[in-house]
Design a protein around this motif. Structure first.
Motif, short mmCIF file in Angstrom:
data_model
loop_
_atom_site.label_atom_id
_atom_site.label_comp_id
_atom_site.label_asym_id
_atom_site.label_seq_id
_atom_site.Cartn_x
_atom_site.Cartn_y
_atom_site.Cartn_z
N ALA A 54 -55.72 8.85 -100.37
CA ALA A 54 -54.10 8.99 -100.39
C ALA A 54 -53.48 9.61 -99.01
N TRP A 55 -54.04 10.55 -98.81
CA TRP A 55 -53.58 11.28 -97.56
C TRP A 55 -53.69 10.41 -96.33
N HIS A 56 -54.63 9.67 -96.12
CA HIS A 56 -54.61 8.72 -95.04
C HIS A 56 -53.63 7.51 -95.16
N ALA A 57 -53.65 6.93 -96.41
CA ALA A 57 -52.70 5.85 -96.62
C ALA A 57 -51.22 6.24 -96.49
N ALA A 58 -50.97 7.49 -96.88
CA ALA A 58 -49.45 8.27 -96.46
C ALA A 58 -49.41 8.31 -95.30
N LYS A 59 -50.15 8.77 -94.46
CA LYS A 59 -50.16 9.01 -92.97
C LYS A 59 -49.99 7.83 -92.13
N ALA A 60 -50.80 6.73 -92.59
CA ALA A 60 -50.81 5.41 -91.83
C ALA A 60 -49.93 4.65 -92.06
N GLY A 61 -48.87 4.81 -93.23
CA GLY A 61 -47.91 3.78 -93.60
C GLY A 61 -46.64 4.11 -92.73
N ASP A 62 -45.86 3.08 -92.14
CA ASP A 62 -44.59 3.20 -91.39
C ASP A 62 -43.50 3.68 -92.64
N PHE A 63 -43.92 3.06 -93.82
CA PHE A 63 -43.16 3.71 -95.15
C PHE A 63 -44.33 3.57 -96.25
N VAL A 64 -43.94 4.10 -97.54
CA VAL A 64 -45.11 4.28 -98.44
C VAL A 64 -44.76 3.86 -99.61
N ILE A 65 -45.49 3.12 -100.36
CA ILE A 65 -45.26 3.07 -101.81
C ILE A 65 -46.00 3.91 -102.81
N ILE A 66 -45.25 4.56 -103.73
CA ILE A 66 -46.08 5.30 -104.73
C ILE A 66 -46.19 4.44 -106.12
N ALA A 67 -47.24 4.09 -106.30
CA ALA A 67 -47.42 3.12 -107.49
C ALA A 67 -48.18 4.07 -108.69
#
Length: 217
Positions: A54-67
């Motif tokens: 989750a941390w790396h997905a958040a860091k990598a995203g130009d924007f982030v979706i929380i599902a």
């Protein structure tokens, strides 16, 4: 290529990831277990997708979706989400989430709580009143008469603009239902929630306006 970080790989997260890949985005997606458990999904999504924590997905995203559902004790990687637009697809379901007294009393919406938990992010409520499968069944090209519309709520105009662009790319029109304090208008039990699955922009705007808040005091 713009990268979307997605936290949550259940039905909603999976379908949003597929819609994103089909629309030309790269995706970094996480679940609550481990990246290797998402290998079958990555095989379906293709080479522009990868699994991560989750941390790396958040860091990598130009924007982030929380599902994933909101928890009163924040479980999101706040530091990795700092400075980013965050799309919250959560709906408050007491039978699943337990009771949030401040939401029940109408003091705050669940999306205002998410914003409080992520004070350095710009939260938008998005994709909350459409079934995941209808992301493909209802999508239509820009300019199609009677196109299916979805609502967005945020305290930040740039977050509304991003969601509006994403909706259009995914095949939907937009109704702005800002700010986050008004996000209850598209929640469970409202006219927008119970309406026929295909709502035009005019129909959705009317359903949002007709919503009445039922408070538990």
């Amino acid at each position: 290529m713009t990268t979307i970080g997605i936290i949550g790989a259940g039905e909603v997260g999976r379908h949003l990831a597929l819609a994103a890949v089909r629309s030309g985005y790269s995706v970094v997606i996480a679940n609550s277990r481990a990246p290797e458990t998402l290998t079958p999904l990555i095989d379906v999504l293709g080479p522009t997708a990868q699994a991560a924590t989750a941390w790396h997905a958040a860091k990598a995203g130009d924007f982030v979706i929380i599902a994933v559902p909101l928890k009163l004790a924040n479980d999101m990687p706040t530091d990795a989400l700092a400075g980013k637009i965050v799309l919250d697809t959560n709906n408050y379901m007491p039978w699943r989430d337990g009771r949030f007294s401040m939401v029940d009393r109408g003091e705050k919406t669940e999306h205002e709580l998410r914003q409080e938990q992520l004070p350095l992010s710009r939260v938008a409520k998005a994709f909350t009143h459409i079934q995941a499968l209808r992301l493909f069944d209802s999508a239509r090209p820009t300019g199609t008469p009677g196109r299916h519309a979805l609502s967005v709520s945020s305290d930040y105009p740039d977050a509304v603009a991003l969601v509006t662009k994403l909706y259009d790319e995914f095949g939907f029109d937009t109704v702005d239902n800002s700010p986050l304090s008004e996000s209850w208008r598209s929640g469970p039990g409202t006219p927008a929630w119970h309406a026929h699955p295909h709502q035009t922009k005019e129909q959705l705007a009317g359903n949002l306006a007709r919503a009445k808040r039922i408070l538990d005091r």
